[in-house]
Design a protein around this motif. Structure first.
Motif, PDB file in Angstrom:
ATOM      1  N   LYS A  30      42.560  70.257 -44.846  1.00  0.00           N
ATOM      2  CA  LYS A  30      42.283  69.441 -46.024  1.00  0.00           C
ATOM      3  C   LYS A  30      43.027  69.944 -47.268  1.00  0.00           C
ATOM      4  O   LYS A  30      43.458  71.091 -47.343  1.00  0.00           O
ATOM      5  CB  LYS A  30      40.774  69.437 -46.306  1.00  0.00           C
ATOM      6  CG  LYS A  30      39.940  68.858 -45.192  1.00  0.00           C
ATOM      7  CD  LYS A  30      38.450  69.004 -45.458  1.00  0.00           C
ATOM      8  CE  LYS A  30      37.973  68.199 -46.623  1.00  0.00           C
ATOM      9  NZ  LYS A  30      36.496  68.239 -46.779  1.00  0.00           N
TER      10      LYS A  30
ATOM     11  N   CYS B 201      42.750  69.556 -51.789  1.00  0.00           N
ATOM     12  CA  CYS B 201      41.720  69.384 -52.808  1.00  0.00           C
ATOM     13  C   CYS B 201      42.351  69.349 -54.193  1.00  0.00           C
ATOM     14  O   CYS B 201      43.528  69.670 -54.364  1.00  0.00           O
ATOM     15  CB  CYS B 201      40.695  70.515 -52.727  1.00  0.00           C
ATOM     16  SG  CYS B 201      41.396  72.157 -53.056  1.00  0.00           S
TER      17      CYS B 201
ATOM     18  N   ARG C 111      44.241  59.909 -50.600  1.00  0.00           N
ATOM     19  CA  ARG C 111      42.914  60.209 -50.045  1.00  0.00           C
ATOM     20  C   ARG C 111      42.168  61.202 -50.934  1.00  0.00           C
ATOM     21  O   ARG C 111      40.969  61.032 -51.224  1.00  0.00           O
ATOM     22  CB  ARG C 111      43.069  60.751 -48.622  1.00  0.00           C
ATOM     23  CG  ARG C 111      43.728  59.751 -47.686  1.00  0.00           C
ATOM     24  CD  ARG C 111      44.224  60.391 -46.397  1.00  0.00           C
ATOM     25  NE  ARG C 111      43.132  60.853 -45.553  1.00  0.00           N
ATOM     26  CZ  ARG C 111      43.313  61.445 -44.372  1.00  0.00           C
ATOM     27  NH1 ARG C 111      44.545  61.661 -43.916  1.00  0.00           N
ATOM     28  NH2 ARG C 111      42.272  61.825 -43.653  1.00  0.00           N
ATOM     29  N   VAL C 112      42.867  62.244 -51.381  1.00  0.00           N
ATOM     30  CA  VAL C 112      42.236  63.262 -52.232  1.00  0.00           C
ATOM     31  C   VAL C 112      41.897  62.691 -53.603  1.00  0.00           C
ATOM     32  O   VAL C 112      40.800  62.913 -54.131  1.00  0.00           O
ATOM     33  CB  VAL C 112      43.152  64.496 -52.359  1.00  0.00           C
ATOM     34  CG1 VAL C 112      42.595  65.479 -53.385  1.00  0.00           C
ATOM     35  CG2 VAL C 112      43.315  65.183 -51.021  1.00  0.00           C
TER      36      VAL C 112
ATOM     37  N   SER D 265      38.931  60.196 -53.393  1.00  0.00           N
ATOM     38  CA  SER D 265      37.698  60.929 -53.125  1.00  0.00           C
ATOM     39  C   SER D 265      37.223  61.679 -54.364  1.00  0.00           C
ATOM     40  O   SER D 265      36.022  61.767 -54.634  1.00  0.00           O
ATOM     41  CB  SER D 265      37.918  61.905 -51.960  1.00  0.00           C
ATOM     42  OG  SER D 265      36.768  62.666 -51.696  1.00  0.00           O
TER      43      SER D 265
ATOM     44  N   PRO E 174      35.946  57.367 -51.968  1.00  0.00           N
ATOM     45  CA  PRO E 174      36.732  57.731 -50.782  1.00  0.00           C
ATOM     46  C   PRO E 174      37.123  56.506 -49.970  1.00  0.00           C
ATOM     47  O   PRO E 174      36.449  55.465 -50.014  1.00  0.00           O
ATOM     48  CB  PRO E 174      35.775  58.636 -50.000  1.00  0.00           C
ATOM     49  CG  PRO E 174      34.406  58.201 -50.435  1.00  0.00           C
ATOM     50  CD  PRO E 174      34.552  57.849 -51.886  1.00  0.00           C
TER      51      PRO E 174
ATOM     52  N   TYR F  71      37.645  63.185 -45.933  1.00  0.00           N
ATOM     53  CA  TYR F  71      37.249  63.146 -47.340  1.00  0.00           C
ATOM     54  C   TYR F  71      36.105  62.169 -47.640  1.00  0.00           C
ATOM     55  O   TYR F  71      35.766  61.966 -48.797  1.00  0.00           O
ATOM     56  CB  TYR F  71      38.462  62.785 -48.208  1.00  0.00           C
ATOM     57  CG  TYR F  71      39.620  63.748 -48.035  1.00  0.00           C
ATOM     58  CD1 TYR F  71      39.598  65.012 -48.623  1.00  0.00           C
ATOM     59  CD2 TYR F  71      40.722  63.409 -47.250  1.00  0.00           C
ATOM     60  CE1 TYR F  71      40.646  65.900 -48.452  1.00  0.00           C
ATOM     61  CE2 TYR F  71      41.783  64.297 -47.076  1.00  0.00           C
ATOM     62  CZ  TYR F  71      41.736  65.535 -47.682  1.00  0.00           C
ATOM     63  OH  TYR F  71      42.772  66.423 -47.516  1.00  0.00           O
TER      64      TYR F  71
END
Length: 289
Positions: free
Chosen positions: A194, A196, A234-235, A238, A243, A250
């Motif tokens: 993942k 962040c 996606r990050v 989210s 999301p 996520y």
């Protein structure tokens, strides 16, 4: 390998040396061999590097096998390739969900790069990755068909001269019709799969969002990338509480959708060798008519 390129009309007159170095990004060592071997012609006449070339001039370059050693790519299934645009320099295909862009280990054959290598083998071309799409994401993706155009396309991407637009379906309702998310992205130290938000040491990332349609539970949106970080859309989505449906990394409730609802629907850029403005659209959509 021999290439014949007509200089686009919007390219200013300049020395052949400048054209090869600054416009077409031919590496220094390769330019040296082109000059020493006299492997450059302009309008079918042998050329010297100091001569001035003009828009609409036709430049022919002959490369030896040692100039650009070809990569070895295991062949996949050409029937899995859906071509949206193709010429002698580049190819754009429609990627289905569930297929990786390229192999991550030796021996893999079920990736888009493998399938594209099988498709191109009849024309003696080899595909080169320009940008990537996550395995779960579908849609438009660009590949180079020769090592000469590859660095040009990569530089265009870095300079934001290639526009990528995505469709997405996200959880919840957005309070604004348009939104720009500027948050740095870095690796998640607790889960290597993942990424962040990391404002201290992450890489700059920017996503522009337009809301098309909303219900009580989700929204259909368009996302335009200004940067191309891994998992960027996606990050970012989210991080603002929306999301993408079906996102197993996520989204806390990914079972709401059978797949990741993220799709690259449009790619826009100016062809580096023809000057043609291209807008290439996917044949598929996440949004029902």
């Amino acid at each position: 390998m021999e290439m014949t390129i007509q200089i686009p009309k919007d390219v200013q007159a300049q020395s052949l040396s400048s054209l090869l170095e600054k416009q077409w990004l031919i590496p220094r060592k390769t330019r040296h061999f082109l000059r020493m071997r006299k492997n450059v012609w302009v309008n079918q006449h042998p050329a010297i590097f100091s001569q001035i070339v003009h828009p609409s001039d036709i430049v022919t370059l002959k490369f030896e096998d040692t100039d650009y050693p070809l990569p070895t790519i295991l062949l996949g299934d050409e029937k899995k390739i859906n071509v949206l645009y193709e010429d002698e320099h580049l190819i754009v295909v429609d990627k289905p969900t569930g297929i990786k862009t390229h192999p991550n280990s030796s021996g893999e054959t079920d990736t888009l790069l493998n399938h594209l290598a099988a498709y191109l083998i009849q024309t003696h071309h080899v595909p080169y990755v320009v940008h990537r799409i996550d395995q779960e994401t579908s849609g438009v993706i660009l590949f180079a068909k020769n090592p000469v155009v590859l660095p040009i396309l990569c530089q265009m991407l870095e300079r934001k001269q290639i526009t990528r637009r995505y469709q997405a379906i996200v959880a919840g309702q957005l309070s604004e019709k348009t939104l720009t998310i500027r948050k740095k992205i870095g690796r998640n130290r607790h889960d290597r799969r993942k990424y962040c938000i990391d404002e201290r040491s992450g890489k700059t990332a920017c996503t522009h969002i337009t809301v098309l349609k909303q219900t009580h539970t989700h929204a259909q949106i368009l996302c335009e990338l200004e940067t191309g970080r891994t998992h960027q859309i996606r990050v970012h989505l989210s991080s603002v509480g929306h999301p993408i449906l079906g996102d197993t990394l996520y989204h806390l409730h990914p079972e709401e959708s059978p797949r990741l609802m993220l799709h690259a629907d449009t790619l826009c850029f100016t062809h580096p060798f023809t000057g043609e403005k291209l807008q290439i659209n996917s044949q598929n959509s996440l949004f029902k008519p």
